[in-house]
Motif scaffolding. Structure first.
Motif, mmCIF file in Angstrom:
data_model
loop_
_atom_site.group_PDB
_atom_site.id
_atom_site.type_symbol
_atom_site.label_atom_id
_atom_site.label_comp_id
_atom_site.label_asym_id
_atom_site.label_seq_id
_atom_site.Cartn_x
_atom_site.Cartn_y
_atom_site.Cartn_z
ATOM 1 N N GLU A 86 0.810 -1.221 0.000
ATOM 2 C CA GLU A 86 0.000 0.000 0.000
ATOM 3 C C GLU A 86 0.844 1.272 0.000
ATOM 4 O O GLU A 86 0.299 2.379 0.012
ATOM 5 C CB GLU A 86 -0.934 -0.019 1.209
ATOM 6 N N GLY A 87 2.161 1.135 0.013
ATOM 7 C CA GLY A 87 3.044 2.300 -0.012
ATOM 8 C C GLY A 87 3.168 3.010 1.323
ATOM 9 O O GLY A 87 3.670 4.132 1.381
ATOM 10 N N ILE A 88 2.744 2.370 2.398
ATOM 11 C CA ILE A 88 2.834 2.972 3.733
ATOM 12 C C ILE A 88 4.258 2.847 4.272
ATOM 13 O O ILE A 88 4.751 3.723 4.970
ATOM 14 C CB ILE A 88 1.827 2.299 4.695
ATOM 15 N N ILE A 89 4.924 1.741 3.949
ATOM 16 C CA ILE A 89 6.305 1.499 4.366
ATOM 17 C C ILE A 89 7.156 1.287 3.120
ATOM 18 O O ILE A 89 6.779 0.554 2.214
ATOM 19 C CB ILE A 89 6.413 0.264 5.297
ATOM 20 N N LYS A 90 8.315 1.943 3.125
ATOM 21 C CA LYS A 90 9.297 1.747 2.055
ATOM 22 C C LYS A 90 10.597 1.259 2.680
ATOM 23 O O LYS A 90 10.912 1.593 3.818
ATOM 24 C CB LYS A 90 9.528 3.037 1.287
ATOM 25 N N ILE A 91 11.335 0.485 1.902
ATOM 26 C CA ILE A 91 12.622 -0.040 2.353
ATOM 27 C C ILE A 91 13.729 0.813 1.745
ATOM 28 O O ILE A 91 13.722 1.079 0.542
ATOM 29 C CB ILE A 91 12.806 -1.516 1.916
ATOM 30 N N GLU A 92 14.663 1.251 2.603
ATOM 31 C CA GLU A 92 15.772 2.086 2.139
ATOM 32 C C GLU A 92 17.012 1.756 2.966
ATOM 33 O O GLU A 92 16.915 1.559 4.180
ATOM 34 C CB GLU A 92 15.414 3.568 2.296
ATOM 35 N N ASP A 93 18.158 1.705 2.327
ATOM 36 C CA ASP A 93 19.417 1.411 3.015
ATOM 37 C C ASP A 93 20.424 2.521 2.793
ATOM 38 O O ASP A 93 20.403 3.191 1.763
ATOM 39 C CB ASP A 93 19.995 0.078 2.525
ATOM 40 N N VAL A 94 21.335 2.693 3.775
ATOM 41 C CA VAL A 94 22.400 3.683 3.723
ATOM 42 C C VAL A 94 23.683 3.002 4.184
ATOM 43 O O VAL A 94 23.654 2.218 5.131
ATOM 44 C CB VAL A 94 22.094 4.873 4.670
ATOM 45 N N ASP A 95 24.807 3.326 3.551
ATOM 46 C CA ASP A 95 26.096 2.777 3.971
ATOM 47 C C ASP A 95 26.722 3.731 4.982
ATOM 48 O O ASP A 95 27.308 4.738 4.610
ATOM 49 C CB ASP A 95 27.002 2.583 2.757
ATOM 50 N N ILE A 108 19.827 1.688 10.935
ATOM 51 C CA ILE A 108 18.682 2.550 11.243
ATOM 52 C C ILE A 108 19.148 3.956 11.613
ATOM 53 O O ILE A 108 18.603 4.952 11.133
ATOM 54 C CB ILE A 108 17.832 1.934 12.376
ATOM 55 N N VAL A 109 20.163 4.045 12.467
ATOM 56 C CA VAL A 109 20.690 5.350 12.877
ATOM 57 C C VAL A 109 21.229 6.106 11.666
ATOM 58 O O VAL A 109 20.983 7.303 11.500
ATOM 59 C CB VAL A 109 21.775 5.192 13.974
ATOM 60 N N ALA A 110 21.940 5.412 10.787
ATOM 61 C CA ALA A 110 22.485 6.054 9.582
ATOM 62 C C ALA A 110 21.370 6.567 8.680
ATOM 63 O O ALA A 110 21.468 7.666 8.122
ATOM 64 C CB ALA A 110 23.369 5.065 8.825
ATOM 65 N N LEU A 111 20.306 5.801 8.550
ATOM 66 C CA LEU A 111 19.169 6.226 7.725
ATOM 67 C C LEU A 111 18.512 7.469 8.321
ATOM 68 O O LEU A 111 18.170 8.413 7.601
ATOM 69 C CB LEU A 111 18.164 5.084 7.589
ATOM 70 N N ALA A 112 18.356 7.497 9.635
ATOM 71 C CA ALA A 112 17.769 8.665 10.303
ATOM 72 C C ALA A 112 18.642 9.898 10.099
ATOM 73 O O ALA A 112 18.137 10.983 9.782
ATOM 74 C CB ALA A 112 17.584 8.381 11.793
ATOM 75 N N LEU A 113 19.936 9.734 10.233
ATOM 76 C CA LEU A 113 20.855 10.859 10.055
ATOM 77 C C LEU A 113 20.815 11.383 8.618
ATOM 78 O O LEU A 113 20.772 12.586 8.383
ATOM 79 C CB LEU A 113 22.275 10.446 10.432
ATOM 80 N N LYS A 114 20.792 10.487 7.652
ATOM 81 C CA LYS A 114 20.729 10.887 6.237
ATOM 82 C C LYS A 114 19.490 11.737 5.975
ATOM 83 O O LYS A 114 19.568 12.802 5.363
ATOM 84 C CB LYS A 114 20.704 9.659 5.332
ATOM 85 N N HIS A 115 18.342 11.282 6.460
ATOM 86 C CA HIS A 115 17.105 12.020 6.185
ATOM 87 C C HIS A 115 17.035 13.339 6.955
ATOM 88 O O HIS A 115 16.464 14.310 6.461
ATOM 89 C CB HIS A 115 15.884 11.141 6.452
ATOM 90 N N GLN A 116 17.622 13.372 8.150
ATOM 91 C CA GLN A 116 17.667 14.639 8.870
ATOM 92 C C GLN A 116 18.517 15.646 8.087
ATOM 93 O O GLN A 116 18.144 16.802 7.940
ATOM 94 C CB GLN A 116 18.232 14.457 10.280
ATOM 95 N N ARG A 117 19.644 15.186 7.575
ATOM 96 C CA ARG A 117 20.511 16.061 6.767
ATOM 97 C C ARG A 117 19.801 16.541 5.506
ATOM 98 O O ARG A 117 20.064 17.627 5.010
ATOM 99 C CB ARG A 117 21.782 15.325 6.365
ATOM 100 N N ASP A 118 18.893 15.709 4.973
ATOM 101 C CA ASP A 118 18.127 16.083 3.773
ATOM 102 C C ASP A 118 17.001 17.063 4.100
ATOM 103 O O ASP A 118 16.257 17.473 3.207
ATOM 104 C CB ASP A 118 17.528 14.837 3.109
ATOM 105 N N GLY A 119 16.844 17.406 5.386
ATOM 106 C CA GLY A 119 15.832 18.377 5.788
ATOM 107 C C GLY A 119 14.499 17.779 6.203
ATOM 108 O O GLY A 119 13.539 18.520 6.441
#
Length: 169
Positions: free
Chosen positions: A47-56, A83-94
């Protein structure tokens, strides 16, 4: 954009936002083993409610520095670091990021990185703690990511020692 990053406990305990984007890492998805949560996850992805994304995160000096300086590096699982890296990436993206986790070591690291988090089943941490590793005998200090268990000088056990704690209020 407001988004939630879910660890396995978030989804297992039934948390996801219907009003905001929810992200999970592929390593988090691999932690989900019960059939009910797998079905919920499959429906949310479809349903597009959850997406999977990875960060190195290994190429991110800031997160590596904080993980190492907090002393939580060896306490966090690979999934937690993802998970922490993904959160940091998105915070940096605004983005307005809220990480949903009941893991205290992860909450400690998130707080040290100035990232928001939300608990599902626990009250959450009250203080952030920084740790260091020292020899129990001669007090030699070791890097927080050391895998040594015994001091290379005196042979005594290497222990984690609390450096300081700061109130979250």
């Amino acid at each position: 954009m407001k988004l939630y990053i879910l660890d396995a406990s978030g989804l297992i305990n039934g948390f996801f936002s219907k009003d905001s984007l929810n992200l999970m890492t592929s390593s988090t998805v691999n932690e989900i083993k019960d059939i009910n949560t797998e079905m919920l996850l499959d429906n949310c992805i479809r349903e597009g409610i959850i997406k999977i994304e990875d960060v190195d995160y290994s190429k991110d000096e800031e997160i590596m520095d904080v993980l190492l300086s907090s002393g939580d590096f060896t306490r966090l699982s690979q999934t937690d670091k993802d998970i922490v890296a993904l959160a940091l990436k998105h915070q940096r993206d605004g983005d307005e990021v809220i990480t949903v986790t009941d893991d205290y070591s992860m909450q400690n690291t998130l707080k040290l990185l100035h990232l928001r988090f939300q608990s599902v089943r626990t009250k959450g941490i009250k203080k952030t703690i920084q740790w260091k590793k020292i020899c129990k005998g001669c007090r030699k200090e070791y890097p927080s990511d050391t895998t040594l268990e015994e001091c290379d000088i005196c042979g005594s056990p290497i222990i984690r020692k609390r450096m300081n704690a700061h109130s979250n209020f």
